[in-house]
Design a protein around this motif. Structure first.
Motif, PDB file in Angstrom:
ATOM      1  N   VAL A 199     -56.988 -41.561  77.084  1.00  0.00           N
ATOM      2  CA  VAL A 199     -57.876 -42.616  77.282  1.00  0.00           C
ATOM      3  C   VAL A 199     -57.225 -43.864  76.843  1.00  0.00           C
ATOM      4  O   VAL A 199     -57.284 -43.886  75.635  1.00  0.00           O
ATOM      5  N   ASP A 200     -56.401 -44.663  77.437  1.00  0.00           N
ATOM      6  CA  ASP A 200     -55.808 -45.955  76.716  1.00  0.00           C
ATOM      7  C   ASP A 200     -56.409 -47.058  77.060  1.00  0.00           C
ATOM      8  O   ASP A 200     -56.171 -47.608  78.263  1.00  0.00           O
ATOM      9  N   ILE A 201     -57.013 -47.661  76.140  1.00  0.00           N
ATOM     10  CA  ILE A 201     -57.665 -48.981  76.306  1.00  0.00           C
ATOM     11  C   ILE A 201     -56.877 -50.053  75.594  1.00  0.00           C
ATOM     12  O   ILE A 201     -56.949 -50.033  74.315  1.00  0.00           O
ATOM     13  N   GLY A 202     -56.011 -50.657  76.178  1.00  0.00           N
ATOM     14  CA  GLY A 202     -55.358 -51.834  75.356  1.00  0.00           C
ATOM     15  C   GLY A 202     -55.960 -53.094  75.515  1.00  0.00           C
ATOM     16  O   GLY A 202     -57.089 -53.174  75.546  1.00  0.00           O
ATOM     17  N   ILE A 388     -59.450 -34.896  74.437  1.00  0.00           N
ATOM     18  CA  ILE A 388     -59.238 -36.219  74.691  1.00  0.00           C
ATOM     19  C   ILE A 388     -58.372 -36.770  73.775  1.00  0.00           C
ATOM     20  O   ILE A 388     -58.669 -36.805  72.498  1.00  0.00           O
ATOM     21  N   PHE A 389     -57.498 -37.663  74.222  1.00  0.00           N
ATOM     22  CA  PHE A 389     -56.542 -38.379  73.328  1.00  0.00           C
ATOM     23  C   PHE A 389     -56.717 -39.873  73.508  1.00  0.00           C
ATOM     24  O   PHE A 389     -56.256 -40.430  74.716  1.00  0.00           O
ATOM     25  N   LEU A 390     -57.125 -40.478  72.406  1.00  0.00           N
ATOM     26  CA  LEU A 390     -57.759 -41.962  72.538  1.00  0.00           C
ATOM     27  C   LEU A 390     -56.611 -42.951  71.965  1.00  0.00           C
ATOM     28  O   LEU A 390     -56.209 -42.643  70.667  1.00  0.00           O
ATOM     29  N   THR A 391     -56.126 -43.637  72.624  1.00  0.00           N
ATOM     30  CA  THR A 391     -55.381 -44.816  72.244  1.00  0.00           C
ATOM     31  C   THR A 391     -55.144 -46.071  72.794  1.00  0.00           C
ATOM     32  O   THR A 391     -56.294 -46.228  73.372  1.00  0.00           O
ATOM     33  N   VAL A 411     -65.855 -31.477  74.141  1.00  0.00           N
ATOM     34  CA  VAL A 411     -64.318 -31.624  74.219  1.00  0.00           C
ATOM     35  C   VAL A 411     -63.735 -32.564  72.767  1.00  0.00           C
ATOM     36  O   VAL A 411     -64.273 -33.474  72.797  1.00  0.00           O
ATOM     37  N   PRO A 412     -63.146 -32.016  72.233  1.00  0.00           N
ATOM     38  CA  PRO A 412     -62.584 -32.611  70.850  1.00  0.00           C
ATOM     39  C   PRO A 412     -61.951 -34.063  71.345  1.00  0.00           C
ATOM     40  O   PRO A 412     -61.103 -33.936  72.121  1.00  0.00           O
ATOM     41  N   LEU A 413     -62.332 -34.914  70.487  1.00  0.00           N
ATOM     42  CA  LEU A 413     -61.670 -36.450  70.648  1.00  0.00           C
ATOM     43  C   LEU A 413     -60.547 -36.462  69.695  1.00  0.00           C
ATOM     44  O   LEU A 413     -60.982 -36.511  68.300  1.00  0.00           O
ATOM     45  N   ILE A 414     -59.309 -36.999  70.075  1.00  0.00           N
ATOM     46  CA  ILE A 414     -58.424 -36.983  69.107  1.00  0.00           C
ATOM     47  C   ILE A 414     -57.877 -38.702  68.795  1.00  0.00           C
ATOM     48  O   ILE A 414     -57.612 -38.841  70.065  1.00  0.00           O
ATOM     49  N   ALA A 415     -57.888 -39.407  67.827  1.00  0.00           N
ATOM     50  CA  ALA A 415     -57.476 -40.754  67.724  1.00  0.00           C
ATOM     51  C   ALA A 415     -55.977 -40.454  67.431  1.00  0.00           C
ATOM     52  O   ALA A 415     -55.455 -40.086  66.625  1.00  0.00           O
ATOM     53  N   GLY A 416     -55.234 -41.144  68.344  1.00  0.00           N
ATOM     54  CA  GLY A 416     -53.740 -41.282  68.168  1.00  0.00           C
ATOM     55  C   GLY A 416     -53.352 -42.778  67.566  1.00  0.00           C
ATOM     56  O   GLY A 416     -54.568 -43.441  66.840  1.00  0.00           O
ATOM     57  N   SER A 421     -48.551 -45.603  70.090  1.00  0.00           N
ATOM     58  CA  SER A 421     -48.307 -44.225  70.924  1.00  0.00           C
ATOM     59  C   SER A 421     -47.555 -44.675  72.166  1.00  0.00           C
ATOM     60  O   SER A 421     -46.534 -43.849  72.676  1.00  0.00           O
ATOM     61  N   VAL A 422     -48.002 -45.597  72.683  1.00  0.00           N
ATOM     62  CA  VAL A 422     -47.268 -45.890  74.245  1.00  0.00           C
ATOM     63  C   VAL A 422     -45.692 -46.232  73.641  1.00  0.00           C
ATOM     64  O   VAL A 422     -44.859 -45.636  74.630  1.00  0.00           O
ATOM     65  N   GLY A 423     -45.557 -47.100  72.776  1.00  0.00           N
ATOM     66  CA  GLY A 423     -44.164 -47.454  72.592  1.00  0.00           C
ATOM     67  C   GLY A 423     -43.462 -46.331  72.309  1.00  0.00           C
ATOM     68  O   GLY A 423     -42.213 -46.269  72.810  1.00  0.00           O
TER      69      GLY A 423
END
Length: 435
Positions: A199-202, A388-391, A411-416, A421-423
């Protein structure tokens, strides 16, 4: 491994760029004042020959200012100059937000030049850091830039960015989905295969991807076979900031107040004032015709003192200032129940308290859209993720986690790394493509 490639996160709020180190670790370059993050902002000052106090002089257009790119200030320097001298030029933030839109030829040229200026700065920083010319780049892109014309809009955005990158000195450019890049960076931490919902919310877009990750897949440049489903649209942190400014701050300037006949004042100008995503719209808002429209509002308003603050915003070019205050409030509300917002530059002691109820109200449409994107992605894949990987910078908004916890409570939620992360993932993908 040679170093003439870059992975570039050309972001709505911030940009990063880097490559793999000799030990194969992602290494982001310093893009300004020792920081790896370059704010996606430019300030183009008026030429010395222009006197803003002289009404007989025609204000230079953005196209004219871009003919002297050497005068442009980028990143934090642009923010600093705008803060001290908002009337001294044109301030541009988040040019990526309009890529993929239905731009006319002149607008396309302007956005291409603006993006080219930022990519030129990144290119120069890369050359200076390695003393070797960076010829190749993998640039991150959202699943959909705008969503207006689907694949056609995405193709327009890529074409514009390719031309901007070529003008900045890059010989070859590839594109990679930003959520896939974030997944590739997260994959470095995994010891077994996992199905991960990224889940990438920029600042400008929300991208949801369900991807298969694991150590055995980490050296593949093409991850299309592992991408089970994805969904995305132009919905990001800057949109949230604008909405919070409209609903939470603009009432102080007369939005929602009444005319003398008891009817609500027209609301269009209040929204136009903070539409900072659209460079052309901001240029139009600060034309003389807007001054006449505000004067008409003052004549019919039942509370003209409030509308006078809209006039101050227009006269002092404070659109970005108002949205910046909304942005800071949104960030604070991720960890606080309420926050005091002060707007002293509009009027001494002017301010209001914003709370999470107001934030939820302002972002109601955005959060529902995000929930729909997540549901669509899960339905298309037909499986439940292991994690879930959140970034992304806007992923810290409380409503985002709430939507995920409601849809996938077990579902475990992991904050990156929200901003990196994207770069970093693009560094790895660029090395796989070009090294």
């Amino acid at each position: 491994m040679h170093s003439s490639y870059l992975g570039i996160d050309f972001g709505t709020s911030n940009c990063t760029a880097g490559r793999l180190s000799q030990s194969a670790q992602p290494e982001l370059l310093a893009l300004e004042a020792g920081s790896a993050y370059l704010s996606s902002a430019l300030y183009l000052p008026w030429p010395d020959s222009y006197d803003i106090e002289d009404d007989s002089q025609k204000k230079p257009s953005l196209a004219q200012l871009l003919r002297q790119p050497q005068m442009a200030l980028l990143g934090q320097a642009a923010h600093d100059r705008y803060s001290t001298d908002p009337l001294g030029g044109i301030f541009i933030r988040s040019p990526k937000s309009m890529l993929g839109s239905r731009l006319n030829p002149l607008q396309t040229q302007l956005y291409q030049q603006v993006c080219g200026l930022m990519l030129s700065h990144i290119h120069q920083c890369a050359d200076q850091s390695s003393q070797q010319h960076a010829e190749f780049a993998v640039i991150g892109r959202p699943v959909h830039f705008q969503g207006i014309d689907g694949a056609d809009g995405d193709a327009r955005a890529e074409t514009l960015l390719r031309a901007a990158a070529a003008s900045a000195g890059f010989r070859e450019v590839q594109f990679a989905y930003e959520p896939v890049a974030a997944a590739v960076e997260y994959e470095r931490t995994l010891t077994s295969e996992q199905l991960v919902l990224v889940v990438d919310i920029g600042g400008g877009t929300s991208d949801i991807s369900l991807i298969r990750l694991g150590p055995s897949r980490a050296h593949q440049a093409d991850r299309s076979a592992d991408l089970l489903s994805h969904a995305g649209r132009r919905l990001g942190g800057v949109d949230m900031d604008i909405k919070l400014a409209i609903y939470g701050l603009m009432p102080l300037l007369g939005r929602g107040s009444l005319a003398q006949n008891g009817k609500p004042l027209p609301s269009a100008l209040f929204s136009d004032a903070v539409n900072i995503i659209d460079i052309y719209a901001q240029e139009q808002f600060y034309q003389s015709a807007t001054a006449k429209e505000i004067s008409k509002l003052l004549e019919i308003a039942a509370a003209p003192a409030q509308v006078a603050l809209l006039q101050t915003l227009y006269q002092q070019h404070l659109s970005y200032y108002l949205v910046q205050q909304a942005e800071q409030a949104k960030i604070s509300l991720a960890t606080a129940a309420q926050v005091q917002v002060n707007l002293d530059r509009l009027q001494p002691s002017l301010g209001t308290v914003l709370d999470n109820a107001m934030l939820d109200h302002a972002l109601y449409v955005e959060m529902n859209s995000l929930r729909g994107l997540i549901s669509d992605c899960l339905a298309a894949a037909g499986v439940i993720p292991d994690q879930i990987f959140l970034t992304g910078g806007a992923s810290a908004a409380s409503g985002v986690k709430r939507q995920l916890q409601q849809l996938l409570p077990d579902v475990p939620l992991i904050a990156g790394d929200r901003f990196g992360s994207v770069g970093k993932g693009l560094c790895t993908l660029a090395a796989l493509h070009f090294a």
